[in-house]
Design an enzyme around this catalytic site. Structure first.
Site, short mmCIF file in Angstrom:
data_model
loop_
_atom_site.label_atom_id
_atom_site.label_comp_id
_atom_site.label_asym_id
_atom_site.label_seq_id
_atom_site.Cartn_x
_atom_site.Cartn_y
_atom_site.Cartn_z
CG MET A 16 60.16 -17.15 90.52
SD MET A 16 59.42 -15.68 91.28
CE MET A 16 60.61 -15.30 92.56
N GLY A 17 63.45 -16.11 87.52
CA GLY A 17 64.72 -15.52 87.11
C GLY A 17 64.56 -14.53 85.98
CG ASN A 36 68.47 -21.06 81.49
OD1 ASN A 36 67.99 -20.85 82.60
ND2 ASN A 36 68.22 -22.15 80.78
NE ARG A 37 70.75 -27.47 83.04
CZ ARG A 37 70.24 -28.39 83.84
NH1 ARG A 37 71.02 -29.06 84.67
NH2 ARG A 37 68.93 -28.61 83.87
CB SER A 38 68.35 -24.51 78.19
OG SER A 38 67.75 -24.45 76.92
CB SER A 131 58.53 -12.82 99.67
OG SER A 131 57.15 -13.12 99.73
N GLY A 133 56.43 -13.85 94.52
CA GLY A 133 56.07 -14.67 93.37
C GLY A 133 56.52 -14.06 92.06
CE LYS A 187 60.27 -15.90 100.27
NZ LYS A 187 60.05 -17.28 99.87
CG HIS A 190 57.46 -14.18 104.10
ND1 HIS A 190 57.04 -15.04 103.10
CD2 HIS A 190 56.88 -12.99 103.82
CE1 HIS A 190 56.24 -14.41 102.27
NE2 HIS A 190 56.13 -13.15 102.69
CG ASN A 191 57.82 -18.86 102.35
OD1 ASN A 191 57.87 -17.65 102.22
ND2 ASN A 191 58.20 -19.69 101.41
CD GLU A 194 53.05 -17.61 101.35
OE1 GLU A 194 52.85 -18.53 100.53
OE2 GLU A 194 54.02 -16.83 101.27
#
Length: 485
Positions: A16-17, A36-38, A131, A133, A187, A190-191, A194
């Site tokens: 997602m990010g 990112n942490r990694s 929203s 995905g 949100k 919304h879910n 859904e």
């Protein structure tokens, strides 16, 4: 240290990010810092997408230094302690006027808490529902930011560049929802809608398959046809795709190979829990949540498999007529789900002091999000015509639509009950509709019972005041003050 050239940053580069960062980078005017942490994940993203021009950082100090002021960073990490950890790192480095955006599926109560803790520093915290995905994050999601109006002046134009565009008018599917937790609350609802929408579609499929004997592929054609009319929506569209899919290993329809145990990530349950707290009946949404829970009770279902029910072999006499009844029942139940969802948004806004514009919410759900559907235009129109609409289902269009479908709806619920096929979302939606329109409900008896065993008092229809019957005495009635029990 890198030069402060990025106007927006993303922390957390899972799918997602990463997709959101790529979306941001593809829009003119955006330069995107990523962290990112990694570090390996950051390097992989930068290597695989050189066209994005990412400003990569391998430490929080580098990331913050790469952001132009006012610094704006979107957090896309797992909700909970992971989000709090990232917030802590950024708050210790950010300055007054900078903006931290939580784009994860946070509980809105956590968002209210975080905003309250961060606000005294002068840093803006913006809980934002996103929203759509993985595909939406990359190509254009529906975005529901909360936070201060001041933060939206900076953040809004950036989010508008990446939001989905409504097909009717090209408007970006983003709006400032309200302060602190409003974005994540909307949100959440919304879910919840859904959940209801998906359960209703699943019940429609099950009834058609069991009642007509049609194959999943044949039912896929039915859903594809429905998707050309008033039921047009993303979920109807993908249902046809799922039903057409054949399993490569067995050659059977994939839907017959998938274990009938539906997962959940919590937002549907949050919707129901908060509706209970707000005193808002969301029975269709609740039944959808409970249906998923029931599907996962494998031991109980196996033990109950021998319980008696109607004789098997149910087949409808007129398949085409039954399928049309199911279509109408699905549309009417869908209207109820949205009506209940907007009731909860209205109640939440009143409880938490948010100025949520219902028509704007309907408009930003027209594209990008999972529940995007043709009839969201009808919802936007209804609230435009009457911003104080007491219930969506009583708006002229929806009133007429449900009235026209109600006899088909009733036939479907009766058929399901007689055949022993569970249709909890259809049935509860119809019960809600009938309860809403009833001139008088048996709640009078419930209140009489409460007064009998707990002196909870009651009101009368013929005069004002609060009353209690002396049930253990001479059963005379006295006027009193409301019970605190």
């Amino acid at each position: 240290m890198p030069e402060a050239v990025a106007n927006i940053g993303v922390v957390g580069l899972a799918v997602m990010g990463s997709n959101l960062a790529r979306n941001l980078a593809s829009r003119e005017g955006n330069t995107v810092a990523v962290f990112n942490r990694s570090p390996e994940r950051t390097r992989t993203l930068v290597t695989e997408h050189p066209e994005a021009g990412f400003v990569a950082a391998e430490s929080y100090d580098e990331f913050v230094a790469s952001l132009a002021t006012p610094r704006t960073a979107i957090i896309m990490v797992q909700a909970g302690r992971g989000t709090d950890a990232v917030i802590s790192e950024l708050v210790s480095r950010f300055e007054p006027g900078d903006i931290i955006v939580d784009g994860g599926n946070a509980n809105f109560h956590d968002t209210i808490r975080r905003e309250g803790e961060i606000s005294p520093t002068g840093i803006h915290f913006v809980g934002t529902g996103i929203s759509g995905g993985e595909e939406g994050a990359l190509n254009g999601p529906s975005i529901m930011p909360g936070g201060t109006a001041e933060s939206y002046e900076t953040l809004g134009p950036i989010l508008e560049t990446i939001a989905a565009r409504a097909p009717e008018d090209g408007a970006p599917c983003v709006t400032h929802v309200g302060t602190d937790g409003a974005g994540h609350f909307v949100k959440m609802v919304h879910n919840g809608i859904e959940y209801a929408d998906m359960q209703l579609i699943a019940e429609a499929y099950d009834l058609i398959r069991q009642g007509t004997g049609k194959s999943p592929a044949e039912i896929a054609d039915i859903f594809a046809e429905w998707n050309t009319g008033e039921l047009e929506s993303y979920l109807i569209e993908i249902t046809a795709e799922v039903l057409r899919q054949v399993d490569a290993d067995t050659g059977a329809p994939l839907v017959d190979v998938i274990l009938d145990s539906a997962g959940a990530k919590g937002t549907g349950a949050w919707t129901v829990q908060n509706a209970l707290d707000l005193g808002v009946p969301v029975s269709g949404i609740a039944e959808a949540v409970f249906a998923r829970s029931l599907s996962s009770q494998r031991a109980q279902r196996e033990a109950a498999a021998s319980l008696p029910g109607p004789d098997g072999g149910w087949v409808v006499a007129d398949a085409d007529a039954f399928i049309e009844d199911v279509r109408q029942a699905l549309y009417a139940s869908k209207i109820i789900a949205y009506s209940q969802g907007f009731d909860e948004i209205i109640a939440g806004a009143a409880q938490f002091g948010w100025d949520v514009k219902k028509g704007d919410i309907a408009r930003i759900w027209r594209a990008g999000c999972i529940i995007r559907a043709r009839f969201l235009n009808r919802i936007a129109d209804a609230y435009a015509e009457d911003p104080e609409l007491v219930a969506l289902v009583v708006a002229p269009y929806f009133r007429d639509a449900v009235a026209g479908a109600q006899q088909a709806w009733r036939r479907v619920v009766v058929a399901a009950a007689q055949a022993g096929i569970p249709a909890p979302a259809f049935a509860s939606s119809l019960a809600y509709y009938d309860g809403l329109r009833a001139e008088r409900l048996p709640a009078a008896l419930v209140q009489g019972q409460r007064d009998f065993f707990g002196a909870h008092t009651y009101q009368r229809v013929d005069k004002p005041g609060v009353f209690h019957t002396l049930w253990s005495g001479d059963r005379s009635e006295i006027e009193t003050t409301p019970s605190s029990h």
